[in-house]
Design a protein around this motif. Structure first.
Motif, mmCIF file in Angstrom:
data_model
loop_
_atom_site.group_PDB
_atom_site.id
_atom_site.type_symbol
_atom_site.label_atom_id
_atom_site.label_comp_id
_atom_site.label_asym_id
_atom_site.label_seq_id
_atom_site.Cartn_x
_atom_site.Cartn_y
_atom_site.Cartn_z
ATOM 1 N N MET A 228 -12.117 -5.129 34.573
ATOM 2 C CA MET A 228 -13.182 -6.135 34.506
ATOM 3 C C MET A 228 -14.419 -5.570 33.835
ATOM 4 O O MET A 228 -14.851 -4.462 34.141
ATOM 5 C CB MET A 228 -13.535 -6.628 35.922
ATOM 6 N N ARG A 229 -14.995 -6.319 32.940
ATOM 7 C CA ARG A 229 -16.180 -5.852 32.220
ATOM 8 C C ARG A 229 -17.451 -6.042 33.030
ATOM 9 O O ARG A 229 -18.398 -5.268 32.899
ATOM 10 C CB ARG A 229 -16.292 -6.597 30.884
ATOM 11 N N SER A 230 -17.485 -7.081 33.830
ATOM 12 C CA SER A 230 -18.671 -7.401 34.615
ATOM 13 C C SER A 230 -18.740 -6.562 35.894
ATOM 14 O O SER A 230 -17.784 -6.524 36.670
ATOM 15 C CB SER A 230 -18.672 -8.887 34.978
ATOM 16 N N THR A 231 -19.867 -5.873 36.085
ATOM 17 C CA THR A 231 -20.071 -5.094 37.310
ATOM 18 C C THR A 231 -20.114 -6.002 38.524
ATOM 19 O O THR A 231 -19.575 -5.674 39.589
ATOM 20 C CB THR A 231 -21.397 -4.304 37.220
ATOM 21 N N GLN A 232 -20.735 -7.171 38.343
ATOM 22 C CA GLN A 232 -20.813 -8.144 39.426
ATOM 23 C C GLN A 232 -19.425 -8.657 39.803
ATOM 24 O O GLN A 232 -19.116 -8.829 40.978
ATOM 25 C CB GLN A 232 -21.701 -9.318 39.006
ATOM 26 N N GLY A 233 -18.600 -8.868 38.788
ATOM 27 C CA GLY A 233 -17.222 -9.316 39.028
ATOM 28 C C GLY A 233 -16.423 -8.273 39.782
ATOM 29 O O GLY A 233 -15.651 -8.602 40.694
ATOM 30 N N ARG A 234 -16.605 -7.001 39.399
ATOM 31 C CA ARG A 234 -15.912 -5.915 40.099
ATOM 32 C C ARG A 234 -16.319 -5.862 41.566
ATOM 33 O O ARG A 234 -15.479 -5.744 42.463
ATOM 34 C CB ARG A 234 -16.247 -4.573 39.449
ATOM 35 N N HIS A 235 -17.641 -5.951 41.789
ATOM 36 C CA HIS A 235 -18.162 -5.870 43.154
ATOM 37 C C HIS A 235 -17.640 -7.033 43.995
ATOM 38 O O HIS A 235 -17.227 -6.840 45.145
ATOM 39 C CB HIS A 235 -19.687 -5.880 43.129
ATOM 40 N N LYS A 236 -17.647 -8.233 43.432
ATOM 41 C CA LYS A 236 -17.189 -9.421 44.151
ATOM 42 C C LYS A 236 -15.699 -9.317 44.499
ATOM 43 O O LYS A 236 -15.279 -9.653 45.610
ATOM 44 C CB LYS A 236 -17.445 -10.677 43.314
ATOM 45 N N ALA A 237 -14.905 -8.859 43.531
ATOM 46 C CA ALA A 237 -13.461 -8.725 43.754
ATOM 47 C C ALA A 237 -13.162 -7.687 44.829
ATOM 48 O O ALA A 237 -12.336 -7.911 45.719
ATOM 49 C CB ALA A 237 -12.766 -8.355 42.450
#
Length: 314
Positions: A228-237
């Motif tokens: 995942m490119r998005s840090t926010q996406g990684r954190h959420k997942a």
């Protein structure tokens, strides 16, 4: 009735946690409090999930059954342990002891399968989001839960069928706070060489299968998150997995140490402490883990409490 030169055992005496009267009183208060918190916490989780429509998802469906299993697991062990603290050298009929073991095995095994099902749910949600509604349909969820309970019953039947082939003779004292399989074998005057192996193979196979499912699921999840490119996406997942990972680590870490490590590597007292952790403490901790680390559960809980207070004062 005689079996060889031994008197047949009709009851098993549990020596409990300690013989110190002062510690017995302290432990009684502590573990009674833990049991009450376990019941309140898990019943609250089940009630909250059933009453909030936005929590009617596969993840929370599995969580409600995990809470039910934790209630059953704790109830099969804790009340007898608490009674044993008040009445030292508490005696149980052999049939009652076998029933307690089978009940504990049923719920303990079901928890293994449910934790694996929850790992698979997280894998599908993160790695295959477009196929989530198909792969985790109501029918699939019910099937996975059914397999969990069936697996628990089959494993318990393996233990029960082995115990029923044995004759028990003196001494009839078990240096534990509940009827575990290994201490019961020591009371038998029958040949236990085969009986000892069959439940180990059954339980070992279940641990290997469920751990493999969990491990493979999280390897795929980690691989997807790293892409995942998005840090926010990684954190959420990853945040959706932390509660489950914590529960898995606590539960499997303890049972692996007890049932996989060589018995010579730890004492009877250490075995009691570790057994306390997975039979008494983990059922209490699971609702806390899943509520304190889960925004949706906390939000729903606050909403339900607010509505309840408003109804009282309206």
């Amino acid at each position: 009735m005689e079996v060889g030169n031994h008197t047949s055992v009709t009851e098993v005496i549990l020596l409990g946690l300690t013989e110190d009267p002062t510690l017995c009183v302290i432990f009684f208060v502590v573990f009674l409090g833990i049991y009450v918190i376990t019941l309140i916490g898990n019943i609250s989780i089940i009630t909250l999930i059933r009453s909030c429509s936005h929590l009617h998802t596969p993840m929370y469906f599995f969580l409600s059954h995990l809470a039910f299993v934790d209630i059953g697991f704790s109830t099969s062990i804790t009340p007898i342990m608490i009674i044993g603290l008040l009445k030292h050298r508490f005696a149980l009929p052999v049939a009652g002891c076998e029933a307690q073991l089978c009940s504990g095995v049923t719920f303990g095994t079901a928890e293994c399968f449910l934790l694996a099902a929850m790992a698979y749910d997280r894998y599908v949600a993160i790695c295959l989001p477009l196929l989530y509604s198909t792969h985790m349909s109501s029918r699939v969820c019910v099937l996975l839960v059914g397999v969990s309970y069936l697996g628990g019953c089959v494993n318990a039947w393996t233990f029960a069928s082995c115990l029923l082939t044995l004759s028990f003779c003196g001494p009839n004292q078990v240096d534990h706070f509940f009827c575990d399989f290994s201490p019961l074998l020591k009371l038998s005057c029958s040949d236990v060489s085969t009986v000892e192996i069959i439940p180990s193979i059954s339980s070992g196979s279940i641990i290997v299968v469920t751990v493999s499912v969990i491990a493979l699921s999280y390897i795929c999840i980690l691989s997807t998150i790293l892409k995942m490119r998005s840090t926010q996406g990684r954190h959420k997942a990853f945040s959706t997995c932390t509660s489950h990972l914590t529960a898995v680590t606590l539960y499997y870490g303890t049972i692996t140490f007890i049932y996989v490590m060589p018995k010579s590597s730890y004492s009877t007292e250490q075995n009691k402490v570790l057994s306390l952790f997975y039979t008494v403490l983990i059922p209490m901790l699971n609702p806390l883990i899943y509520s304190l680390r889960n925004r949706e559960v906390k939000k729903s809980l606050r909403k339900q409490v607010s509505e309840y207070i408003l109804r009282i004062y309206s």
